[in-house]
Scaffold this active site. Structure first.
Site: not given
Length: 462
Positions: A106, A250, A252, A254
């Site tokens: 993340s 970010d 990833d 999300d």
């Protein structure tokens, strides 16, 4: 400790000793535990798991280890390759798969990676399921398949496009209105998969895109957490390019943050507030965010005639309460939008599409839109404690001290005052208390935080 095992998965830094870091052995061990968990709980002859990764340098290595571990357990793998967390979440039910794994740490820096684990709905596992996987890993209770029963790998690199189409087809996403607005947007993809998927989404909405750090090579040009202090480059470029706004995700994809046309932060906390304002104006209903998120969402929800409720911190807790309350939108104040009309997971693509539709309808600048919302300011602090100090006793004492206020204890202690709040939580991984405060001004938020910190130190005798 740089290997963190929790109910939501395993994350750690690459290299070092087995059990201390996320080494190849640890990646195989926890992929084995997840696959074994699925085999124990789903009585089917053949299981299928969807796998995708962000653009981290360690991604291909961890990816190959995890994929082939599942193959060794006799599980078929649908390999999305370079992907995003919400894309994998969307793919799992569409593929009628039995689970999913996203290989991403993340917003953590580049030396980190992780296995994020999903169920057959493409949603994060709950606490009990995560605990069971940790048990299986600890016992190394794995039973691998014989040579005639190995799993098969199917490569499917179409899912980022499928995900984009799914977002553009949402009833509240008005592509024609966005096209007519002729927006110019700067995108910071932090050199991960967001650098591919966000510009592609925007271009299909008729937006002129200026790319910044959109090469998915895993060399993050700044700390990948989308906070103000990390985003000076895009703030300057938005002004220089005379863009309508900036979009930051970010690694990833999300978490979502916006930059106003003047280079100022829209505020990560207000990403959800703005998207909820738009959704509630079209489809009235309830909302949910976690207890450490801004009160502005509550204000906007009430203004639209809906009911707001706060969950314990953690996406799985937000989703659980959203389902219980039949919330039409929710998420977390870190820029995570959860829109059930799409799926129950934080999704920056959904956030971008809803926000731009809202902006096109409002016909105002991003800074003017931000100014239209209630003004709240946060202070985020922590107190480091010695292991001898009883954190639970401190929280009980604070609850007693403020028993005449509006108190919630489902996740630490949250004290709601008339115009301010404070949320105290103990960390699961280190002896600290997190102290979040919010007030109508930064000064008031800081003053409240300092007062609470002094009170905690007095109770703890430090």
């Amino acid at each position: 400790m740089t290997l963190i095992k929790s109910i939501s998965g395993i994350r750690g830094t690459i290299g070092g000793k087995v059990g201390d870091n996320l080494t190849p052995v640890d990646a195989v061990k926890f992929a084995s535990a997840y696959g074994t968990f699925l085999k124990n709980n789903i009585k089917k002859e053949k299981l299928t798991v969807v796998i995708g990764r962000d653009a981290r340098i360690s991604g291909p290595m961890i990816h190959n280890l995890v994929v082939n571990t599942l193959v060794g357990l006799g599980i078929d793998v649908i390999d999305l390759g370079l992907s995003t967390t919400p894309t994998v979440e969307v793919a799992v039910p569409l593929e009628k798969a039995d689970g999913g794994i996203i290989l991403t740490a993340s917003h953590n820096p580049k030396q980190w990676n992780a296995l994020k684990l999903l169920n057959e709905k493409g949603e994060f596992l709950n606490g009990a399921e995560g605990a069971k996987i940790l048990e299986i890993a600890e016992a190394e209770a794995f039973d691998f398949s014989d040579v005639d029963s190995l799993g098969e790998i199917t490569i499917n690199d179409a899912y980022m496009d499928i995900h984009i189409d799914e977002v553009l087809n949402l009833p509240l996403v008005d592509v024609e209105a966005v096209k007519a607005a002729k927006f110019k947007v700067v995108v910071d993809g932090v050199n991960s998969s967001g650098g591919i998927i966000i510009p592609k989404l925007l271009e299909l909405m008729g937006v002129e895109v200026v790319k910044l750090y959109c090469e998915p090579n895993g060399h993050f040009p700044h700390n990948p957490e989308p906070l103000k202090e990390h985003l000076t480059d895009i703030s300057e470029l938005v002004v220089k390019e005379k863009a309508h706004l900036g979009v930051v995700v970010d690694p990833d994809v999300d978490r979502l943050a916006f930059i106003c046309e003047d280079g100022e932060m829209f505020g990560e906390e207000y990403t959800l507030v703005a998207c909820a304002d738009y959704v509630l104006s079209k489809t009235p209903g309830n909302t949910v965010s976690n207890m450490s998120s801004s009160r502005a969402l509550r204000d906007v929800t009430v203004a639209h005639g809906g009911k707001y409720e706060a969950s314990a911190v953690g996406e799985v807790n937000v989703v659980e309460l959203m389902k219980k309350n039949n919330a039409i939108i929710g998420g977390e104040g870190n820029g995570g939008i959860i829109y059930p009309e799409s799926h129950y997971g934080r999704d920056s693509l959904v956030g971008v599409a809803l926000f731009l539709t809202h902006l096109a309808n409002k016909k105002m600048t991003v800074s003017a839109l931000r100014a239209s919302y209630p003004e709240y300011y946060m202070s985020k602090n922590k107190i480091e404690l010695t292991p001898q100090i009883d954190v639970d006793a401190i929280l009980v004492a604070m609850t007693e001290k403020y028993k005449n206020e509006d108190i919630t204890t489902i996740d630490g202690v949250k004290i709601d005052f008339a115009t301010e709040w404070v949320h105290l939580r103990k960390s699961n991984t280190e002896p600290i208390i997190r102290i979040y405060t919010e007030a109508p001004s930064q000064e008031k938020a800081d003053v409240l935080a300092l007062r609470i910190i002094d009170e905690i130190k007095a109770i703890a005798g430090i």
